[in-house]
Motif scaffolding. Structure first.
Motif, PDB file in Angstrom:
ATOM      1  N   LEU A 343       0.714  -1.086   0.067  1.00 55.90           N
ATOM      2  CA  LEU A 343      -0.054   0.108   0.038  1.00 55.90           C
ATOM      3  C   LEU A 343       0.904   1.317   0.145  1.00 55.90           C
ATOM      4  O   LEU A 343       0.652   2.060  -0.734  1.00 55.90           O
ATOM      5  CB  LEU A 343      -0.878  -0.013   1.224  1.00 55.90           C
ATOM      6  N   SER A 344       2.015   1.355   0.936  1.00 56.89           N
ATOM      7  CA  SER A 344       2.677   2.337   1.088  1.00 56.89           C
ATOM      8  C   SER A 344       3.345   2.610  -0.443  1.00 56.89           C
ATOM      9  O   SER A 344       3.764   3.633  -0.728  1.00 56.89           O
ATOM     10  CB  SER A 344       3.683   2.329   2.003  1.00 56.89           C
ATOM     11  N   THR A 345       3.832   1.390  -0.799  1.00 57.59           N
ATOM     12  CA  THR A 345       4.695   1.495  -2.203  1.00 57.59           C
ATOM     13  C   THR A 345       3.659   2.160  -3.316  1.00 57.59           C
ATOM     14  O   THR A 345       4.438   2.820  -3.939  1.00 57.59           O
ATOM     15  CB  THR A 345       4.959   0.087  -2.533  1.00 57.59           C
ATOM     16  N   LEU A 346       2.598   1.597  -3.478  1.00 58.50           N
ATOM     17  CA  LEU A 346       1.594   2.153  -4.284  1.00 58.50           C
ATOM     18  C   LEU A 346       1.365   3.615  -4.226  1.00 58.50           C
ATOM     19  O   LEU A 346       1.408   4.431  -5.078  1.00 58.50           O
ATOM     20  CB  LEU A 346       0.158   1.809  -4.037  1.00 58.50           C
ATOM     21  N   VAL A 347       1.259   4.089  -2.893  1.00 57.93           N
ATOM     22  CA  VAL A 347       0.893   5.578  -2.465  1.00 57.93           C
ATOM     23  C   VAL A 347       2.375   6.374  -3.327  1.00 57.93           C
ATOM     24  O   VAL A 347       2.264   7.373  -3.899  1.00 57.93           O
ATOM     25  CB  VAL A 347       0.977   5.874  -0.905  1.00 57.93           C
ATOM     26  N   LEU A 348       3.593   5.588  -2.904  1.00 57.79           N
ATOM     27  CA  LEU A 348       4.629   6.589  -3.444  1.00 57.79           C
ATOM     28  C   LEU A 348       4.673   6.384  -4.917  1.00 57.79           C
ATOM     29  O   LEU A 348       5.112   7.480  -5.596  1.00 57.79           O
ATOM     30  CB  LEU A 348       6.151   5.592  -2.868  1.00 57.79           C
ATOM     31  N   ILE A 349       4.366   5.288  -5.501  1.00 64.00           N
ATOM     32  CA  ILE A 349       4.321   5.257  -7.086  1.00 64.00           C
ATOM     33  C   ILE A 349       3.432   6.419  -7.627  1.00 64.00           C
ATOM     34  O   ILE A 349       3.801   7.085  -8.410  1.00 64.00           O
ATOM     35  CB  ILE A 349       4.190   3.843  -7.280  1.00 64.00           C
ATOM     36  N   GLY A 350       2.167   6.392  -7.049  1.00 64.55           N
ATOM     37  CA  GLY A 350       1.406   7.448  -7.402  1.00 64.55           C
ATOM     38  C   GLY A 350       1.754   8.886  -7.227  1.00 64.55           C
ATOM     39  O   GLY A 350       1.689   9.744  -8.191  1.00 64.55           O
ATOM     40  N   MET A 351       2.395   9.154  -6.032  1.00 64.66           N
ATOM     41  CA  MET A 351       3.084  10.424  -5.921  1.00 64.66           C
ATOM     42  C   MET A 351       4.165  10.772  -6.855  1.00 64.66           C
ATOM     43  O   MET A 351       4.008  11.884  -7.517  1.00 64.66           O
ATOM     44  CB  MET A 351       3.598  10.630  -4.462  1.00 64.66           C
ATOM     45  N   ALA A 352       4.993   9.711  -7.181  1.00 63.42           N
ATOM     46  CA  ALA A 352       5.957   9.916  -8.283  1.00 63.42           C
ATOM     47  C   ALA A 352       5.353  10.179  -9.661  1.00 63.42           C
ATOM     48  O   ALA A 352       5.706  11.210 -10.442  1.00 63.42           O
ATOM     49  CB  ALA A 352       6.808   8.511  -8.326  1.00 63.42           C
ATOM     50  N   ILE A 353       4.258   9.629 -10.024  1.00 66.53           N
ATOM     51  CA  ILE A 353       3.843   9.766 -11.275  1.00 66.53           C
ATOM     52  C   ILE A 353       3.143  11.175 -11.337  1.00 66.53           C
ATOM     53  O   ILE A 353       3.335  11.720 -12.157  1.00 66.53           O
ATOM     54  CB  ILE A 353       2.584   8.687 -11.556  1.00 66.53           C
ATOM     55  N   VAL A 354       2.441  11.641 -10.321  1.00 63.07           N
ATOM     56  CA  VAL A 354       1.618  12.986 -10.097  1.00 63.07           C
ATOM     57  C   VAL A 354       2.672  13.916 -10.165  1.00 63.07           C
ATOM     58  O   VAL A 354       2.600  14.898 -11.077  1.00 63.07           O
ATOM     59  CB  VAL A 354       0.763  12.891  -9.086  1.00 63.07           C
ATOM     60  N   LEU A 355       3.632  13.880  -9.429  1.00 63.44           N
ATOM     61  CA  LEU A 355       4.766  14.907  -9.349  1.00 63.44           C
ATOM     62  C   LEU A 355       5.353  15.117 -10.584  1.00 63.44           C
ATOM     63  O   LEU A 355       5.704  16.111 -11.000  1.00 63.44           O
ATOM     64  CB  LEU A 355       5.838  14.774  -8.244  1.00 63.44           C
ATOM     65  N   LEU A 356       5.795  13.866 -10.873  1.00 61.14           N
ATOM     66  CA  LEU A 356       6.652  14.101 -12.356  1.00 61.14           C
ATOM     67  C   LEU A 356       5.796  14.707 -13.512  1.00 61.14           C
ATOM     68  O   LEU A 356       6.292  15.466 -14.305  1.00 61.14           O
ATOM     69  CB  LEU A 356       7.107  12.543 -12.871  1.00 61.14           C
ATOM     70  N   GLY A 357       4.630  14.216 -13.295  1.00 63.54           N
ATOM     71  CA  GLY A 357       3.723  14.806 -14.568  1.00 63.54           C
ATOM     72  C   GLY A 357       3.695  16.515 -14.299  1.00 63.54           C
ATOM     73  O   GLY A 357       3.801  17.104 -15.243  1.00 63.54           O
ATOM     74  N   LEU A 358       3.597  16.679 -13.160  1.00 64.59           N
ATOM     75  CA  LEU A 358       3.386  18.269 -12.807  1.00 64.59           C
ATOM     76  C   LEU A 358       4.797  18.945 -13.026  1.00 64.59           C
ATOM     77  O   LEU A 358       4.705  20.006 -13.927  1.00 64.59           O
ATOM     78  CB  LEU A 358       3.110  18.613 -11.245  1.00 64.59           C
ATOM     79  N   ALA A 359       5.662  18.288 -12.749  1.00 61.20           N
ATOM     80  CA  ALA A 359       7.110  18.954 -12.970  1.00 61.20           C
ATOM     81  C   ALA A 359       7.421  18.994 -14.449  1.00 61.20           C
ATOM     82  O   ALA A 359       7.714  20.227 -15.071  1.00 61.20           O
ATOM     83  CB  ALA A 359       8.193  18.003 -12.591  1.00 61.20           C
ATOM     84  N   ILE A 360       7.056  18.135 -15.306  1.00 63.18           N
ATOM     85  CA  ILE A 360       7.306  18.191 -16.728  1.00 63.18           C
ATOM     86  C   ILE A 360       6.155  19.239 -17.395  1.00 63.18           C
ATOM     87  O   ILE A 360       6.724  20.105 -18.109  1.00 63.18           O
ATOM     88  CB  ILE A 360       7.174  16.744 -17.431  1.00 63.18           C
ATOM     89  N   ARG A 361       4.992  19.303 -16.842  1.00 60.57           N
ATOM     90  CA  ARG A 361       4.068  20.174 -17.388  1.00 60.57           C
ATOM     91  C   ARG A 361       4.331  21.589 -16.974  1.00 60.57           C
ATOM     92  O   ARG A 361       4.493  22.716 -17.973  1.00 60.57           O
ATOM     93  CB  ARG A 361       2.613  19.974 -16.784  1.00 60.57           C
ATOM     94  N   ASN A 362       4.978  21.826 -15.775  1.00 57.72           N
ATOM     95  CA  ASN A 362       5.507  23.176 -15.592  1.00 57.72           C
ATOM     96  C   ASN A 362       6.520  23.601 -16.103  1.00 57.72           C
ATOM     97  O   ASN A 362       6.682  24.845 -16.497  1.00 57.72           O
ATOM     98  CB  ASN A 362       5.714  23.362 -14.033  1.00 57.72           C
TER      99      ASN A 362
END
Lengths: 368, 252
Positions: A343-362
């Motif tokens: 569960l914790s791993t999934l949360v971190l993976i989710g965070m990684a995807i969202v943050l990378l997406g935001l970073a690239i978009r910005n």
């Protein structure tokens, strides 16, 4: 590829020539581990204890004196009933209370095993465990002194109970915590600083005008720090296991994979910060306030999350380090695998995807 | 004289919200020309140059740079242009030699040609003695010429210079212009922004930007004739005044 290597080479020049970066990279992890490590496993001198002596026999008094002779303990007060035990601890006057049973002396002479009870203040778990160990040692030496030639097995059983924090949850807390901190500092703070520096110098413009794609520029900036973070994680683990006997019971490969995942999250945070900040100072402030403090305070590294108000607990659950520390503890201390940390791993993976997406978009928006 | 056109814009515009930083500018630059872009601070010079080098996307209008479309062929343009900003952007913690190597590397020059160019630049700029000390320690004038050398390392057709002489003393400024002339003689097109009016005289042709528009565009001599004045300074002052009058009339 050749272009990318030229870029990496340049990055390593920057890193190796900047004293501040070098300090953060190589001195800080070591000092942090040592400071935290020694701060929590310190030798005790004159820890104050309360004694409830129900036996009131010469032997029990001798035992108490023997404990004090170690220099580790100092009698705070003799108390007469159980209620006073908590009083002394709450007031902070005593570290633990020793209860000597009524039949201590008789049991002892009858060659039974007398049992003393230790009530320790578990809110400071590292101290508590150390103190319990001391009492065990001293009890053992008491018997040896008393009956040097005895062939019979004699012993005093020390049964300990922690008040306030019975499971002693944060015993080896600091190594996972330090890893989470250091990886965050290097991956997020140093990357955001190095990107902000390119902007400040005006070299980012030059890079963007060159045929390098923005993706390669960012990759070139983060890869060196990812590598260095990883090396640092290894150094900390090595220090932890060799100096402080922190166990790694689970799979080391899983452990390193999790470090990698967390590094990706941290790098994404760093890029995100640097897209919002054009100066090194701004990037520094943001990573301090936005990343370091929450990680120190809200991740369960320093203070248990469960004892915080609801609001702070909620905030703690959006701090990536919270999950990472949980994962590290599970793998290192409890030796569990993916089954318990998925569960914790999934949360971190989710965070990684969202943050990378935001970073690239910005990052793209900034080029408009 | 039929000269090859290397930059051409048609009603190129950049808006930030309602504000048009660059308002429908149209001009042509020919090969080997030193084309000056003048204007007060905030007149839109830097925004215009940023659009042409691909750092900023135009809101509307058309443009070609080095014969390629500004919207669709950005990658091709990037290989054919050089850019030097007002900060003489080099890496201060790297030595001149390392800077040259790095920029040569990101433009995919061969190892051999990087080596040759490094030698050539160091000797020409008299930097051999400081080749291995960090750029941060060498004087501004040298740094500026090194930045120019680095910007032209990959032999670009067009060199964009954004206020390349800011903060540099007049003596060094003149030296720098000699470098620019040399590049122009070698067939490179120079697109340069400045707010020093004396520098304007050095350009083959200049366009003067006022409030996002090109208010005048010609050779320095014809501009002076046209405005019946002695220096570019006066041309500029007259232009700005005229513009202020028209805008105040509109607002009335």
């Amino acid at each position: 590829m050749k272009v990318f290597l030229a870029f990496l080479k340049k990055e390593f020049y920057h890193i190796l020539r900047d004293k501040r970066t070098l300090l953060i990279l190589f001195i800080m992890p070591v000092t942090q581990v040592l400071i935290f490590g020694y701060a929590v496993t310190n030798e005790f001198k004159d820890a104050r204890i309360d004694v409830l002596d129900n036996s009131r026999s010469p032997l029990s008094r001798e035992y108490i004196n023997h404990l004090q002779s170690s220099g580790h303990f100092q009698l705070n007060q003799s108390i007469t009933n159980y209620r006073d035990i908590e009083e002394g601890m709450k007031a902070g006057n005593s570290k633990f209370a020793l209860v000597i049973p009524h039949d201590f002396s008789t049991d002892f002479l009858a060659k039974k095993q007398p049992e003393v009870q230790l009530l320790a203040d578990g809110s400071d778990p590292n101290n508590a465990t150390t103190l319990v160990q001391y009492v065990n040692q001293m009890s053992y030496s008491f018997i040896n002194n008393k009956f040097p030639n005895s062939t019979q097995k004699r012993s005093i059983t020390v049964s300990s109970r922690m008040l306030y924090n019975p499971q002693l949850e944060s015993a080896y807390n600091f190594i996972p915590g330090v890893i989470a901190m250091i990886l965050l500092i290097i991956s997020a703070m140093l990357t955001s600083l190095t990107i902000a520096k390119e902007k400040e110098q005006g070299t980012m413009e030059i890079l963007l005008v060159s045929p390098l794609s923005p993706f390669i520029i960012i990759l070139g900036k983060v890869v060196p720090y990812a590598i260095l973070s990883f090396i640092n994680a290894l150094i900390i683990l090595l220090l932890g296991t060799s100096i402080f006997d922190v166990p790694i019971r689970g799979s080391i490969i899983l452990l390193l994979l999790m470090c990698l995942l967390y590094v990706i999250v941290a790098l994404a945070l760093g890029i995100l910060i640097s897209t919002a900040e054009d100066t090194q100072q701004g990037a520094m402030m943001k990573s301090m306030m936005g990343l370091m403090l929450p990680t120190m305070i809200l991740s369960g590294f320093m203070f248990p999350l469960s004892s915080m108000p609801q609001v702070l607990q909620g905030l703690g659950h959006i701090v990536p380090a919270t999950y990472f520390i949980e994962i590290l503890k599970a793998i290192m201390l409890r030796g569990t695998g993916l089954l318990t940390i998925w569960l914790s791993t999934l949360v971190l993976i989710g965070m990684a995807i969202v943050l990378l997406g935001l970073a690239i978009r910005n990052f793209k928006i900034r080029l408009q | 004289m039929s000269r090859e056109i290397v930059i051409k814009t048609d009603a190129l515009t950049k808006k930030f919200g309602d504000f048009a930083a660059v308002d429908e500018i149209s001009f042509e630059v020919t090969k080997g020309e030193i084309f000056g872009f003048l204007g007060a601070n905030g007149a839109g010079k830097t925004t215009a140059i940023k659009m042409l080098i691909g750092l900023s996307r135009p809101t509307s209008g058309e443009a070609t740079v080095a014969g390629y479309d500004l919207y669709k062929e950005t990658e091709r343009i990037k290989k054919r242009i050089g850019y030097m900003s007002q900060k003489f952007s080099l890496y201060n913690d790297l030595t001149p030699q390392e800077n040259i190597k790095f920029f040569g590397g990101i433009y995919s020059l061969s190892r051999k040609s990087i080596k040759e160019k490094t030698q050539e630049i160091l000797e020409k700029l008299d930097l051999v003695d400081v080749a291995n000390t960090p750029v941060s320690t060498i004087p501004l004038g040298w740094k500026q010429r090194l930045a120019f050398a680095v910007a032209t390392l990959h032999d670009p057709e067009i060199v964009f210079l954004d206020e390349p002489t800011g903060g540099v003393d007049p003596m060094v400024r003149r030296q720098f212009w000699e470098t620019i002339y040399e590049a122009s003689d070698n067939g490179k097109t120079i697109f340069v922004t400045t707010h020093y009016m004396d520098e304007a005289e050095y350009c083959h042709r200049i366009s003067i930007m006022v409030a996002g528009k090109i208010a005048a565009l010609d050779t320095p001599d014809s501009l002076k004739k046209q405005f019946e004045v002695e220096s570019m300074d006066e041309v500029f002052v007259k232009l700005v005044r005229r513009n202020e009058n028209t805008t105040s009339k509109i607002s009335k």
